[in-house]
Design a protein around this motif. Sequence first.
Motif, mmCIF file in Angstrom:
data_model
loop_
_atom_site.group_PDB
_atom_site.id
_atom_site.type_symbol
_atom_site.label_atom_id
_atom_site.label_comp_id
_atom_site.label_asym_id
_atom_site.label_seq_id
_atom_site.Cartn_x
_atom_site.Cartn_y
_atom_site.Cartn_z
ATOM 1 N N VAL A 33 0.973 -1.445 -0.045
ATOM 2 C CA VAL A 33 0.062 0.217 -0.157
ATOM 3 C C VAL A 33 0.761 1.538 -0.026
ATOM 4 C CG1 VAL A 33 -2.127 1.443 1.153
ATOM 5 C CG2 VAL A 33 -2.061 -0.917 1.120
ATOM 6 N N GLY A 34 0.526 2.398 -0.656
ATOM 7 C CA GLY A 34 1.740 3.212 -1.397
ATOM 8 C C GLY A 34 1.160 4.889 -1.720
ATOM 9 N N ASP A 35 1.931 5.834 -1.260
ATOM 10 C CA ASP A 35 1.125 6.957 -1.934
ATOM 11 C C ASP A 35 1.480 7.195 -3.809
ATOM 12 O OD1 ASP A 35 0.443 8.159 0.392
ATOM 13 O OD2 ASP A 35 2.937 8.359 1.073
ATOM 14 N N ARG A 36 0.524 8.162 -3.905
ATOM 15 C CA ARG A 36 1.097 8.041 -5.556
ATOM 16 C C ARG A 36 1.838 9.046 -6.028
ATOM 17 N NH1 ARG A 36 2.502 9.075 -9.349
ATOM 18 N NH2 ARG A 36 1.193 9.432 -12.417
ATOM 19 N N TYR A 37 2.340 9.548 -4.439
ATOM 20 C CA TYR A 37 3.358 11.193 -4.858
ATOM 21 C C TYR A 37 4.497 10.847 -3.778
ATOM 22 C CZ TYR A 37 0.586 11.923 -0.943
ATOM 23 O OH TYR A 37 0.410 12.451 0.590
ATOM 24 N N LYS A 38 5.746 12.028 -3.695
ATOM 25 C CA LYS A 38 6.809 11.816 -2.822
ATOM 26 C C LYS A 38 6.266 13.088 -2.281
ATOM 27 C CE LYS A 38 10.770 13.705 -5.107
ATOM 28 N NZ LYS A 38 11.763 13.350 -4.483
ATOM 29 N N SER A 39 6.326 13.323 -1.031
ATOM 30 C CA SER A 39 6.616 14.713 -0.435
ATOM 31 C C SER A 39 7.963 14.867 0.531
ATOM 32 C CB SER A 39 5.781 15.268 0.337
ATOM 33 O OG SER A 39 5.113 14.237 1.452
ATOM 34 N N ASP A 40 8.088 14.116 1.822
ATOM 35 C CA ASP A 40 9.760 14.483 1.962
ATOM 36 C C ASP A 40 10.769 13.266 2.209
ATOM 37 O OD1 ASP A 40 8.139 12.745 3.309
ATOM 38 O OD2 ASP A 40 8.380 14.175 5.564
ATOM 39 N N SER A 41 10.534 13.050 0.687
ATOM 40 C CA SER A 41 10.957 11.556 0.801
ATOM 41 C C SER A 41 12.368 11.544 -0.850
ATOM 42 C CB SER A 41 10.898 10.407 1.375
ATOM 43 O OG SER A 41 10.331 10.054 0.728
ATOM 44 N N LYS A 42 12.520 10.374 -1.499
ATOM 45 C CA LYS A 42 13.134 10.343 -2.569
ATOM 46 C C LYS A 42 12.405 10.044 -3.115
ATOM 47 C CE LYS A 42 18.307 11.500 -1.345
ATOM 48 N NZ LYS A 42 19.434 10.112 -1.142
ATOM 49 N N THR A 43 11.655 8.858 -2.285
ATOM 50 C CA THR A 43 10.638 8.453 -3.231
ATOM 51 C C THR A 43 9.619 8.358 -2.681
ATOM 52 O OG1 THR A 43 11.294 5.875 -2.607
ATOM 53 C CG2 THR A 43 12.027 6.766 -4.543
ATOM 54 N N VAL A 621 4.842 23.902 -20.132
ATOM 55 C CA VAL A 621 4.998 24.328 -18.580
ATOM 56 C C VAL A 621 6.174 22.683 -18.349
ATOM 57 C CG1 VAL A 621 3.536 23.722 -16.171
ATOM 58 C CG2 VAL A 621 2.999 24.789 -18.281
ATOM 59 N N ILE A 622 7.223 23.123 -17.820
ATOM 60 C CA ILE A 622 8.470 22.606 -17.916
ATOM 61 C C ILE A 622 7.785 22.400 -16.171
ATOM 62 C CG2 ILE A 622 10.737 21.901 -17.700
ATOM 63 C CD1 ILE A 622 9.385 21.784 -20.333
ATOM 64 N N TYR A 623 8.493 21.065 -16.082
ATOM 65 C CA TYR A 623 7.733 20.688 -13.480
ATOM 66 C C TYR A 623 9.550 19.936 -13.460
ATOM 67 C CZ TYR A 623 3.021 20.999 -14.879
ATOM 68 O OH TYR A 623 1.484 21.488 -14.818
ATOM 69 N N PRO A 624 10.154 20.810 -12.655
ATOM 70 C CA PRO A 624 11.632 21.116 -12.092
ATOM 71 C C PRO A 624 11.699 19.987 -11.654
ATOM 72 C CG PRO A 624 10.728 23.147 -11.579
ATOM 73 C CD PRO A 624 9.490 22.273 -12.281
ATOM 74 N N ARG A 625 12.705 18.807 -11.961
ATOM 75 C CA ARG A 625 13.253 17.353 -11.864
ATOM 76 C C ARG A 625 11.663 16.725 -12.034
ATOM 77 N NH1 ARG A 625 12.048 21.666 -8.044
ATOM 78 N NH2 ARG A 625 10.586 21.200 -7.003
ATOM 79 N N GLU A 626 11.170 16.646 -12.291
ATOM 80 C CA GLU A 626 10.614 14.983 -12.616
ATOM 81 C C GLU A 626 10.890 15.203 -13.976
ATOM 82 O OE1 GLU A 626 8.090 13.870 -11.271
ATOM 83 O OE2 GLU A 626 6.856 15.633 -9.656
ATOM 84 N N ARG A 627 10.784 13.092 -13.918
ATOM 85 C CA ARG A 627 11.104 12.098 -14.722
ATOM 86 C C ARG A 627 9.871 11.844 -16.058
ATOM 87 N NH1 ARG A 627 16.723 10.526 -13.710
ATOM 88 N NH2 ARG A 627 16.064 8.248 -14.978
ATOM 89 N N HIS A 628 10.119 10.522 -16.151
ATOM 90 C CA HIS A 628 9.653 10.435 -17.364
ATOM 91 C C HIS A 628 7.643 10.562 -16.655
ATOM 92 C CE1 HIS A 628 8.138 9.334 -21.514
ATOM 93 N NE2 HIS A 628 7.018 8.294 -21.287
ATOM 94 N N GLY A 629 7.887 9.981 -15.797
ATOM 95 C CA GLY A 629 6.220 9.680 -14.701
ATOM 96 C C GLY A 629 6.176 10.802 -13.293
ATOM 97 N N PHE A 630 5.553 11.410 -13.383
ATOM 98 C CA PHE A 630 5.737 12.961 -12.045
ATOM 99 C C PHE A 630 5.253 11.774 -10.608
ATOM 100 C CE2 PHE A 630 4.784 16.288 -14.949
ATOM 101 C CZ PHE A 630 5.659 16.307 -15.617
ATOM 102 N N ILE A 631 6.057 12.385 -10.417
ATOM 103 C CA ILE A 631 6.380 12.213 -8.287
ATOM 104 C C ILE A 631 5.903 12.945 -7.392
ATOM 105 C CG2 ILE A 631 6.478 9.820 -8.546
ATOM 106 C CD1 ILE A 631 9.114 10.833 -7.519
ATOM 107 N N GLU A 632 6.320 14.066 -7.643
ATOM 108 C CA GLU A 632 5.620 15.662 -6.678
ATOM 109 C C GLU A 632 4.413 15.810 -6.593
ATOM 110 O OE1 GLU A 632 8.511 18.191 -6.500
ATOM 111 O OE2 GLU A 632 10.835 16.769 -6.580
ATOM 112 N N GLN A 633 4.359 15.839 -5.217
ATOM 113 C CA GLN A 633 2.741 16.258 -4.793
ATOM 114 C C GLN A 633 1.973 17.488 -5.581
ATOM 115 O OE1 GLN A 633 2.345 17.085 -0.236
ATOM 116 N NE2 GLN A 633 0.004 16.118 -1.307
ATOM 117 N N ALA A 634 2.424 18.287 -5.628
ATOM 118 C CA ALA A 634 2.096 19.986 -5.487
ATOM 119 C C ALA A 634 2.281 19.239 -7.529
ATOM 120 C CB ALA A 634 3.436 21.117 -5.479
#
Length: 651
Positions: A33-43, A621-634
């Motif tokens: 069971v996991g989150d769809r996003y990351k916030s304060d961790s690398k994954t 619109v370019i999203y900083p730090r994101e790779r091919h699939g986005f994982i940052e919450q905001a």
Amino acid sequence: MNPKLMTAEDLLALKVIGDAQIAPDGELVAFVVGDRYKSDSKTPKSQVWAVSTSGGDAHALTAGPRSDHTPRWSPDGRWLAFLSDRLEDGQLQVYVLPRHGGEALPLTQVSGDIQDLKWSADSQHVYFLKTDGLTAEEKQRDAAKDDAIEFEEHPKFARVYVVGVKDKQVRPLTHPSEPDRAQFHAWEFDASPDGKQLAFVAGSNPFEWSWYQSWLAVSLVADGGGKTETRTLHQSKRSLARPLFSPDGKWVAFLTGTWSDRGVTSGDLYVAPASGDGPARNLVPDYGGSISWMEWSPDSSSLLFLALENVRSTFAEVNVATGHITKLWSGEVAIANPNQQVFSVTTGRQALAVVRESATEPRDVWLATRRGDALEWSKLTNLFPQIGEFALPQMESIEWQGADGWPIQGFLVMPVGYQHGRRYPLVTLVHGGPTSAYTYAFSLTNRWVALLAARGIAVLMPNPRGSIGWGMNFAEANLGDMGGKDFQDIMAGVDACVASGIADEHRLGISGWSYGGFMPMWAVSQTGRFKVAMAGAGISNWKSFHGLTKYPTWDALFYGADPYDGDKEAAYELFSPLTYIKRIKTPTLIVHGERDPDVPVGQSYEFHRALKDHGVETQLVIYPRERHGFIEQAHLLDLWRRIAQWFTVRL
């Protein structure tokens, strides 16, 4: 109480469920069971949960502060191994948890990326696949910022290791001891029941492009793992996946096909003699589906497999000697996992566990029990009780005639509150890959689809030629022609929605991600029928893509062309949207991750600049730090809202 419309926040709050692993005795199922996003961790954060097959509530087994995943039961059922980065953010280690409770025990303290793990048949050891970590010199240079990148000159190979449960000693098993011997990269592996052999998908380089040139090998492990002898079992122009020893150690089963993405590997099922004495054999040469996972019978006489037939998930068994296929079950559901459909089985193969969803039901853990030549299903969890509070869109399978009269299938998601006889704006969402498929997944799995449906927009999700589920010929029918007849298949689906009275032909949009992001760029360069488009991580210029992507072997393979031949009529020019930029009039939203190695961000910069130079309405619109699939919450929240708003105000 009136049901609520889904918001981006509601969608992001839905947990990701996957990797159901049934204990050998069939009494417990572990899953993630996991989150769809990351916030304060690398994954994204995740935990390992468990549920009893005899009833009761699911509960968390692990409580790591970040990511716990990849649960695997020992064959004797006493231990559950898993991967966790609880000690260092982003650095996974192998842990074991006692079946009947207690603290998780670390087995490894290594550097480098651990990607997979498997138990030895005697439950005394855990094998794992790990990429080389930084050397002491590299760490010192990195700390001093003396970190010039010498591109592809210092490869980090993935190797198979083994660690003892009792002594915690880690040994490499695929590391050549002689300095003059060639090294190889292990993409996937399996160990023989006696522990004396390893089967693996091997590459000459650890770079992503090398996966498309890999082969199936078997290594004889000797001298405590220090010295190895390796032989090739199979190699062809097609890619390879899922090597699996038979219980008697005589055979290695594997999957093969022409695939666009590592990890999304559904194709034909082969077996090869582990001794190397004889060629590999296709067990399903005329099969009309695409196989994604398999498990051997205890007596090594057959393989139980999971496949897509059309878009129906199907369990069947194939006899290794005769090739006879016995179908056990087929249903309008999706067997869910992040990359491919998988299942796990008990020791006797009489029960199996999956994470399952359908068009109307979200993901949950299910148990299937074999009764003769049939499977009986029971639902073990209810992980999304809040779904009943929301107004959900309807999704139905539709069919139409594509190019050359081929039958093509897709899904149509109706707007929330759909009224028969009324025409709606329609957004076509093209899947990525192109080796992929839309299936009977829950309607909220595609996040921005749910937001569009909540705003009164219908969504067409087509499965054109090149998709899996209809056999090898269909899956490979777009080779050399990406943007040709597959595009015609998609447009025929749009026509079918207009002809049925559902879609308003004056309010059509198109969108997609990756190869699906190429298709909106391509579509607006070929037709003016779309009023608006959105291209996510799309390909606008095949020649510059080839030079910048991490897997240039893919486009060369799929187009069967040389990007440097200079022929203006060849595929790299013929199918590049930028070739036809002066035709384009359609307002286009372009979104991309800044650090995307799959489809480099320059593809979107090129397309945006060309549209701007020609006076076409566009937004990049370019999203900083994101790779091919986005994982940052905001970023995910912004992306979904932005896409929904872009189509809503223009349709």
